[in-house]
Design a protein around this motif. Structure first.
Motif, PDB file in Angstrom:
ATOM      1  N   GLY A 136       1.646 -21.953   9.037  1.00  0.00           N
ATOM      2  CA  GLY A 136       0.452 -21.317   8.947  1.00  0.00           C
ATOM      3  C   GLY A 136      -0.507 -21.463  10.404  1.00  0.00           C
ATOM      4  O   GLY A 136      -0.904 -20.581  10.692  1.00  0.00           O
ATOM      5  N   ALA A 137      -0.209 -22.712  11.024  1.00  0.00           N
ATOM      6  CA  ALA A 137      -0.896 -22.845  12.268  1.00  0.00           C
ATOM      7  C   ALA A 137      -0.078 -21.992  13.355  1.00  0.00           C
ATOM      8  O   ALA A 137      -0.861 -21.278  14.036  1.00  0.00           O
ATOM      9  N   ILE A 138       1.212 -21.749  13.251  1.00  0.00           N
ATOM     10  CA  ILE A 138       1.645 -20.838  14.166  1.00  0.00           C
ATOM     11  C   ILE A 138       1.330 -19.510  13.734  1.00  0.00           C
ATOM     12  O   ILE A 138       0.882 -18.544  14.787  1.00  0.00           O
ATOM     13  N   GLY A 139       1.326 -19.137  12.560  1.00  0.00           N
ATOM     14  CA  GLY A 139       0.578 -17.702  12.368  1.00  0.00           C
ATOM     15  C   GLY A 139      -0.508 -17.372  12.842  1.00  0.00           C
ATOM     16  O   GLY A 139      -1.020 -16.606  13.055  1.00  0.00           O
ATOM     17  N   ALA A 140      -1.363 -18.545  12.436  1.00  0.00           N
ATOM     18  CA  ALA A 140      -2.714 -18.218  12.971  1.00  0.00           C
ATOM     19  C   ALA A 140      -3.030 -18.123  14.359  1.00  0.00           C
ATOM     20  O   ALA A 140      -3.902 -17.431  14.875  1.00  0.00           O
ATOM     21  N   VAL A 141      -2.182 -18.810  15.170  1.00  0.00           N
ATOM     22  CA  VAL A 141      -2.274 -18.691  16.466  1.00  0.00           C
ATOM     23  C   VAL A 141      -1.728 -17.150  17.094  1.00  0.00           C
ATOM     24  O   VAL A 141      -2.219 -16.670  17.927  1.00  0.00           O
ATOM     25  N   ALA A 142      -0.682 -16.905  16.393  1.00  0.00           N
ATOM     26  CA  ALA A 142      -0.290 -15.433  16.957  1.00  0.00           C
ATOM     27  C   ALA A 142      -1.116 -14.424  16.334  1.00  0.00           C
ATOM     28  O   ALA A 142      -1.113 -13.224  17.090  1.00  0.00           O
ATOM     29  N   ALA A 143      -1.634 -14.692  15.333  1.00  0.00           N
ATOM     30  CA  ALA A 143      -2.525 -13.552  14.809  1.00  0.00           C
ATOM     31  C   ALA A 143      -3.951 -13.510  15.568  1.00  0.00           C
ATOM     32  O   ALA A 143      -4.555 -12.402  15.669  1.00  0.00           O
ATOM     33  N   THR A 144      -4.543 -14.458  16.047  1.00  0.00           N
ATOM     34  CA  THR A 144      -5.942 -14.463  16.601  1.00  0.00           C
ATOM     35  C   THR A 144      -5.917 -14.297  18.066  1.00  0.00           C
ATOM     36  O   THR A 144      -6.810 -13.730  18.450  1.00  0.00           O
ATOM     37  N   GLY A 145      -4.753 -14.353  18.478  1.00  0.00           N
ATOM     38  CA  GLY A 145      -4.766 -14.033  20.202  1.00  0.00           C
ATOM     39  C   GLY A 145      -4.046 -12.864  20.587  1.00  0.00           C
ATOM     40  O   GLY A 145      -3.955 -11.923  19.441  1.00  0.00           O
ATOM     41  N   VAL A 146      -3.811 -12.698  21.649  1.00  0.00           N
ATOM     42  CA  VAL A 146      -3.098 -11.363  22.165  1.00  0.00           C
ATOM     43  C   VAL A 146      -1.606 -11.404  21.461  1.00  0.00           C
ATOM     44  O   VAL A 146      -1.069 -12.593  21.113  1.00  0.00           O
ATOM     45  N   THR A 147      -1.347 -10.012  20.860  1.00  0.00           N
ATOM     46  CA  THR A 147      -0.079 -10.054  19.868  1.00  0.00           C
ATOM     47  C   THR A 147       1.150 -10.653  20.743  1.00  0.00           C
ATOM     48  O   THR A 147       1.388 -10.416  21.795  1.00  0.00           O
ATOM     49  N   GLY A 148       1.805 -11.501  19.832  1.00  0.00           N
ATOM     50  CA  GLY A 148       3.020 -11.981  20.355  1.00  0.00           C
ATOM     51  C   GLY A 148       3.120 -13.589  20.434  1.00  0.00           C
ATOM     52  O   GLY A 148       1.858 -14.117  20.593  1.00  0.00           O
ATOM     53  N   LEU A 149       4.125 -14.310  20.853  1.00  0.00           N
ATOM     54  CA  LEU A 149       3.946 -15.710  21.173  1.00  0.00           C
ATOM     55  C   LEU A 149       4.493 -15.882  22.398  1.00  0.00           C
ATOM     56  O   LEU A 149       5.104 -16.997  22.744  1.00  0.00           O
ATOM     57  N   GLY A 150       4.267 -15.056  23.469  1.00  0.00           N
ATOM     58  CA  GLY A 150       4.498 -15.434  24.833  1.00  0.00           C
ATOM     59  C   GLY A 150       3.307 -16.260  25.459  1.00  0.00           C
ATOM     60  O   GLY A 150       2.476 -16.547  24.631  1.00  0.00           O
TER      61      GLY A 150
END
Length: 84
Positions: A24-38
């Motif tokens: 959930g934490a990783i999903g929240a970070v990915a969803a709230t910022g610029v798209t992607g996990l770069g």
């Protein structure tokens, strides 16, 4: 159910809760910022999560790190409570 089996079940529930919280934490970070996990996605996501609590990226990091611990502890405690 013996005390040892009850404790093993509680530990498994806590671990499953921690994995769920981390996802959930990783999903929240990915969803709230610029798209992607770069780098830009992670940085902006942490800053957005931190802004919810009135901070910046550092606060976002603390919130995202605390989420799996909190969910895991809640799952552990709930298992112990239901089995007692």
């Amino acid at each position: 159910m013996s005390d040892l089996e009850n404790e093993k079940g509680a530990v498994k529930a806590g671990a499953a809760g921690a994995v769920t919280g981390a996802s959930g934490a990783i999903g929240a970070v990915a969803a709230t910022g610029v798209t992607g996990l770069g780098a830009t996605g992670i940085t902006s996501g942490l800053a957005a999560v931190g802004a919810v609590v009135g901070g910046g990226m550092g606060a976002g990091l603390l919130v995202t790190a605390a989420a799996p611990v909190a969910v895991g502890a809640a799952a552990y405690g709930a298992y112990k409570w239901f089995k007692s």
